[in-house]
Design a protein around this motif. Structure first.
Motif, short mmCIF file in Angstrom:
data_model
loop_
_atom_site.label_atom_id
_atom_site.label_comp_id
_atom_site.label_asym_id
_atom_site.label_seq_id
_atom_site.Cartn_x
_atom_site.Cartn_y
_atom_site.Cartn_z
N ILE A 175 1.22 -5.24 3.25
CA ILE A 175 -0.05 -5.51 3.91
C ILE A 175 -0.45 -6.97 3.68
O ILE A 175 0.02 -7.63 2.75
CB ILE A 175 -1.17 -4.58 3.40
CG1 ILE A 175 -1.38 -4.75 1.88
CG2 ILE A 175 -0.87 -3.13 3.73
CD1 ILE A 175 -2.53 -3.93 1.33
N GLY A 176 -1.34 -7.45 4.55
CA GLY A 176 -1.87 -8.80 4.39
C GLY A 176 -0.86 -9.88 4.72
O GLY A 176 0.05 -9.69 5.53
N ARG A 222 0.86 -1.18 0.00
CA ARG A 222 0.00 0.00 0.00
C ARG A 222 0.89 1.23 0.00
O ARG A 222 1.81 1.33 0.82
CB ARG A 222 -0.91 0.01 1.23
CG ARG A 222 -1.88 1.19 1.24
CD ARG A 222 -2.73 1.20 2.49
NE ARG A 222 -1.92 1.43 3.67
CZ ARG A 222 -2.34 1.20 4.92
NH1 ARG A 222 -3.54 0.72 5.12
NH2 ARG A 222 -1.55 1.44 5.94
N ILE A 223 0.64 2.13 -0.93
CA ILE A 223 1.45 3.34 -1.05
C ILE A 223 0.56 4.55 -0.79
O ILE A 223 -0.44 4.76 -1.48
CB ILE A 223 2.08 3.44 -2.45
CG1 ILE A 223 2.89 2.17 -2.74
CG2 ILE A 223 2.96 4.68 -2.55
CD1 ILE A 223 3.40 2.11 -4.15
N THR A 250 0.43 -4.05 9.36
CA THR A 250 -0.19 -2.86 8.78
C THR A 250 -1.71 -2.99 8.76
O THR A 250 -2.24 -4.01 8.33
CB THR A 250 0.30 -2.64 7.34
OG1 THR A 250 1.73 -2.68 7.33
CG2 THR A 250 -0.18 -1.31 6.81
N GLU A 251 -2.41 -1.95 9.22
CA GLU A 251 -3.86 -1.93 9.13
C GLU A 251 -4.26 -1.76 7.67
O GLU A 251 -3.71 -0.93 6.95
CB GLU A 251 -4.44 -0.78 9.96
CG GLU A 251 -4.24 -0.95 11.46
CD GLU A 251 -4.93 0.17 12.23
OE1 GLU A 251 -5.76 0.87 11.64
OE2 GLU A 251 -4.64 0.31 13.43
N THR A 252 -5.22 -2.57 7.23
CA THR A 252 -5.64 -2.50 5.83
C THR A 252 -6.89 -1.67 5.62
O THR A 252 -7.31 -1.42 4.50
CB THR A 252 -5.92 -3.93 5.30
OG1 THR A 252 -6.91 -4.55 6.14
CG2 THR A 252 -4.65 -4.76 5.32
N SER A 253 -7.51 -1.22 6.70
CA SER A 253 -8.72 -0.41 6.55
C SER A 253 -8.36 1.00 6.15
O SER A 253 -7.28 1.50 6.44
CB SER A 253 -9.50 -0.39 7.87
OG SER A 253 -8.69 0.08 8.93
N GLY A 254 -9.25 1.67 5.46
CA GLY A 254 -9.03 3.03 5.01
C GLY A 254 -9.21 4.04 6.13
O GLY A 254 -9.58 3.70 7.26
N LYS A 314 -0.72 -0.11 19.13
CA LYS A 314 -0.53 -0.32 17.70
C LYS A 314 0.95 -0.62 17.41
O LYS A 314 1.84 0.10 17.85
CB LYS A 314 -0.97 0.92 16.92
CG LYS A 314 -0.87 0.74 15.41
CD LYS A 314 -1.28 2.00 14.69
CE LYS A 314 -1.21 1.82 13.19
NZ LYS A 314 0.15 1.45 12.73
N LYS A 315 1.17 -1.70 16.68
CA LYS A 315 2.53 -2.07 16.33
C LYS A 315 2.99 -1.32 15.09
O LYS A 315 2.18 -0.96 14.24
CB LYS A 315 2.61 -3.58 16.09
CG LYS A 315 2.34 -4.43 17.33
CD LYS A 315 2.51 -5.90 17.02
CE LYS A 315 2.28 -6.73 18.26
NZ LYS A 315 2.46 -8.20 18.00
N PRO A 316 4.28 -1.07 14.99
CA PRO A 316 4.80 -0.40 13.78
C PRO A 316 4.46 -1.19 12.52
O PRO A 316 4.36 -2.43 12.56
CB PRO A 316 6.32 -0.37 14.01
CG PRO A 316 6.48 -0.46 15.50
CD PRO A 316 5.34 -1.33 15.97
N ASN A 317 4.28 -0.51 11.41
CA ASN A 317 3.86 -1.15 10.17
C ASN A 317 4.90 -2.10 9.59
O ASN A 317 4.58 -2.93 8.74
CB ASN A 317 3.51 -0.10 9.12
CG ASN A 317 2.21 0.61 9.45
OD1 ASN A 317 1.48 0.22 10.35
ND2 ASN A 317 1.92 1.66 8.70
#
Length: 208
Positions: A69-70, A55-56, A89-93, A115-118
């Motif tokens: 992600i994922g 995701r960019i 990484t959270e995938t929600s917008g 929250k963990k780092p991405n």
């Protein structure tokens, strides 16, 4: 598609891929390269894996940030062992994130989870069977960061600060090695006119 070999027949790396992407907001795009990678060794070792999705963000405004992600899997085909890697990484917008935060505030509840780092991820090592009906058996779990370390059972097996072995070039060099580019040779000799001429000549060949 591509196929690479070392000069001594110890390994080969091949695969194929097609890049796909889609906008998921005015400032964000999700992308992936669909295809499979294969790495094989002379001793019979054989591994395959797909590429993780990315995701960019910050395409128009803000910092340009790329996150994995994922999940994706890496398979040891000989020993029938796999590794499933899931990124944090959270995938929600952004809209979904705001709605979730408002819901937590309104109800007075909180997940209590930091929250963990991405760049962090979880790893499940598993044994699998050729039988499609058989359940895979989890062998070990681990965690890490693709910018920092990898550990299983509290023991670190790799860190970014590890000193790699010194690179040893293979002799003789392949004819396709970039050091044989006629524009690079002229550039090193400070022959500026021929360097530019040779660069344009190679570019014309590539366009044909």
């Amino acid at each position: 598609a591509w196929q690479l070999f070392d000069g001594q027949g110890k390994w080969s790396f091949c695969g194929h891929g097609e890049t796909v992407a889609q906008l998921v907001g005015p400032n964000t795009v999700k992308a992936s390269r669909k295809g499979i990678n294969y790495l094989k060794f002379a001793d019979g070792g054989s591994y395959r894996w797909e590429n993780p999705k990315t995701r960019i963000g910050g395409l128009i405004a803000g910092d340009r940030v790329m996150d994995y992600i994922g999940s994706f899997s890496l398979i040891d085909e000989v020993n029938q062992i796999g590794a499933e890697i899931t990124f944090s990484t959270e995938t929600s917008g952004n809209v979904a994130k705001v709605a979730k935060a408002f819901s937590s505030w309104w109800s007075g509840s909180s997940s209590g989870e930091e929250k963990k780092p991405n760049d962090t991820f979880l790893v499940n090592l598993f044994q699998y069977s050729q039988d499609p009906n058989a359940e895979r058996v989890v062998l070990e779990t681990g965690e890490g960061s693709w910018l920092g370390h990898l550990e299983f059972g509290g023991k670190k097996y790799w860190e970014m600060t590890d000193v790699p072995e010194e690179w040893q070039p293979i002799e003789p060099l392949l004819e396709s090695d970039s050091t044989f580019r006629i524009d690079s040779i002229a550039l090193k000799a400070k022959d500026w006119a021929n360097a530019q001429k040779n660069k344009e000549f190679l570019e014309d060949i590539q366009r044909k």
